[in-house]
Write a protein that holds these residues in place. Structure first.
Motif, PDB file in Angstrom:
ATOM      1  N   PHE A 135      -1.326   0.242  -3.712  1.00 49.61           N
ATOM      2  CA  PHE A 135      -1.475   1.701  -3.669  1.00 49.61           C
ATOM      3  C   PHE A 135      -0.108   2.373  -3.626  1.00 49.61           C
ATOM      4  N   SER A 136      -0.048   3.583  -4.127  1.00 53.25           N
ATOM      5  CA  SER A 136       1.096   4.473  -3.965  1.00 53.25           C
ATOM      6  C   SER A 136       2.396   3.803  -4.424  1.00 53.25           C
ATOM      7  N   GLY A 137       3.323   3.507  -3.497  1.00 53.98           N
ATOM      8  CA  GLY A 137       4.596   2.912  -3.873  1.00 53.98           C
ATOM      9  C   GLY A 137       4.439   1.577  -4.564  1.00 53.98           C
ATOM     10  N   GLY A 138       3.448   0.782  -4.144  1.00 47.54           N
ATOM     11  CA  GLY A 138       3.176  -0.473  -4.831  1.00 47.54           C
ATOM     12  C   GLY A 138       2.730  -0.248  -6.262  1.00 47.54           C
ATOM     13  N   GLU A 139       1.957   0.815  -6.472  1.00 48.82           N
ATOM     14  CA  GLU A 139       1.541   1.167  -7.823  1.00 48.82           C
ATOM     15  C   GLU A 139       2.710   1.703  -8.640  1.00 48.82           C
TER      16      GLU A 139
ATOM     17  N   ARG B  36       0.805  -1.227   0.000  1.00 50.82           N
ATOM     18  CA  ARG B  36       0.000   0.000   0.000  1.00 50.82           C
ATOM     19  C   ARG B  36       0.840   1.280   0.000  1.00 50.82           C
ATOM     20  N   GLY B  37       2.123   1.154  -0.247  1.00 49.60           N
ATOM     21  CA  GLY B  37       2.928   2.367  -0.295  1.00 49.60           C
ATOM     22  C   GLY B  37       4.403   2.048  -0.294  1.00 49.60           C
ATOM     23  N   GLY B  38       5.195   3.105  -0.127  1.00 48.67           N
ATOM     24  CA  GLY B  38       6.615   2.865  -0.018  1.00 48.67           C
ATOM     25  C   GLY B  38       7.463   4.000  -0.552  1.00 48.67           C
ATOM     26  N   ALA B  39       8.758   3.817  -0.403  1.00 42.49           N
ATOM     27  CA  ALA B  39       9.743   4.837  -0.755  1.00 42.49           C
ATOM     28  C   ALA B  39      10.137   4.715  -2.221  1.00 42.49           C
ATOM     29  N   PRO B  40      10.158   5.822  -2.959  1.00 45.02           N
ATOM     30  CA  PRO B  40      10.567   5.759  -4.365  1.00 45.02           C
ATOM     31  C   PRO B  40      11.989   5.234  -4.551  1.00 45.02           C
TER      32      PRO B  40
END
Length: 309
Positions: free
Chosen positions: A212-216, A151-155
């Motif tokens: 979501f977000s980083g996963g995307e 659901r997210g993460g660091a670029p």
């Protein structure tokens, strides 16, 4: 929570949105909306921090549906607005989450499965664990990366993972553009330790509504390069990088501060999500991807896959 406290929190959130939201005009409009809703007494009936977070989030997302823009409730204390405090929280979370490496398995046919959740932690926290995981899958004949619950993460972690899956030459993947127009570029790395899975062997990425977000970002980059076949369901649709601002011991204002733009497509997945190449129920996507890997089937063109065909 008393009414005066609720009103003070919402006023603070409105000020932060006006000052920091990536689209300045929208931020100003939302600040005025929160002020009007406060005057109308909408938040007086909130009762507790969790209820207030739900009401404010509903109003914040009423303008353009930005899912990163929200008031988050936390049962634990929200850390102070410092890089050190945020990093300390992420470090604790990563320790409890296995550095985001949820599962690593060798499936039949020398197909490797790597499950990443709940987020892609920054390399300074989880880089060593991610490198170890990617080195272990390097000799597989095919790889499935499960991002259904990422659901997210660091670029920077997205770039690290991409480096092991793409070619040796650094690749300009995406940019972040702030509301002031400042640009930050993200490239794959010129060097990573150990063997790479590389740019040629079959690669499948599993996605679903919770991606979501980083996963995307990882899914989209691998799709736009033509490197991976995306299997599953459309993702959540959040492309704007965010910052968190503490507004109460148990409330954090999540505010997008830039636009993420793919250097590969010139676009992003904000509001639309990443569309799968092989649509399938998220719950079945692992079996579908394994079937594709074992049968050597090429990418489908947005046709729902039937395991019984």
């Amino acid at each position: 929570m008393d009414d005066a406290t609720a009103r003070s929190i919402v006023t603070h959130v409105g000020r932060l949105v006006a000052e920091h939201y990536v689209f300045a005009e929208v931020g100003s409009d939302l600040a005025r909306l929160l002020h009007q809703r406060t005057t109308d007494g909408r938040y007086d009936r909130a009762g507790d921090a969790a209820a207030l977070a739900a009401l404010v989030t509903e109003d914040l997302q009423s303008a353009n549906g930005d899912k990163h823009l929200r008031l988050l409730h936390s049962a634990d204390d929200v850390p102070a607005d410092t890089d050190e405090a945020q990093l300390a929280r992420l470090t604790r979370d990563a320790s409890a989450d296995g550095s985001g490496i949820a599962q690593l398995e060798r499936l039949p046919g020398n197909v490797a499965l790597l499950c990443l959740r709940p987020i892609l932690y920054p390399p300074q926290i989880a880089g060593e664990a991610m490198v170890d995981a990617l080195r272990l899958v390097a000799d597989a004949d095919a790889l499935i990366i499960d991002l259904r619950e990422c659901r997210g993460g660091a670029p920077d972690m997205v770039m690290l993972v991409c480096t092991y899956l793409l070619g040796n030459e650094p690749l300009h993947v995406e940019d972040f553009v702030s509301r002031e127009g400042h640009l930050r570029q993200y490239w794959t790395l010129p060097y990573v330790p150990g063997p790479r899975f590389g740019p040629d062997k079959p690669l499948y990425v599993l996605t679903g509504p919770a991606t979501f977000s980083g996963g995307e970002s990882l899914s989209y980059a691998l799709q736009q390069t033509g490197r991976a076949t995306i299997v599953g369901e459309r993702t959540g649709g959040g492309a704007h990088p965010r910052e968190g601002f503490r507004v109460h011991p148990h409330l954090e204002a999540s505010i997008p501060v830039a636009r993420g733009i793919s250097h590969l497509s010139g676009d992003n997945w904000e509001g639309t999500g990443v569309r799968p190449d092989v649509p399938a129920p998220a719950a079945d996507s692992r079996d579908v991807a394994l079937h594709l890997a074992l049968s050597g089937r090429p990418r489908a063109d947005h046709n729902t896959f039937d395991l019984n065909e």
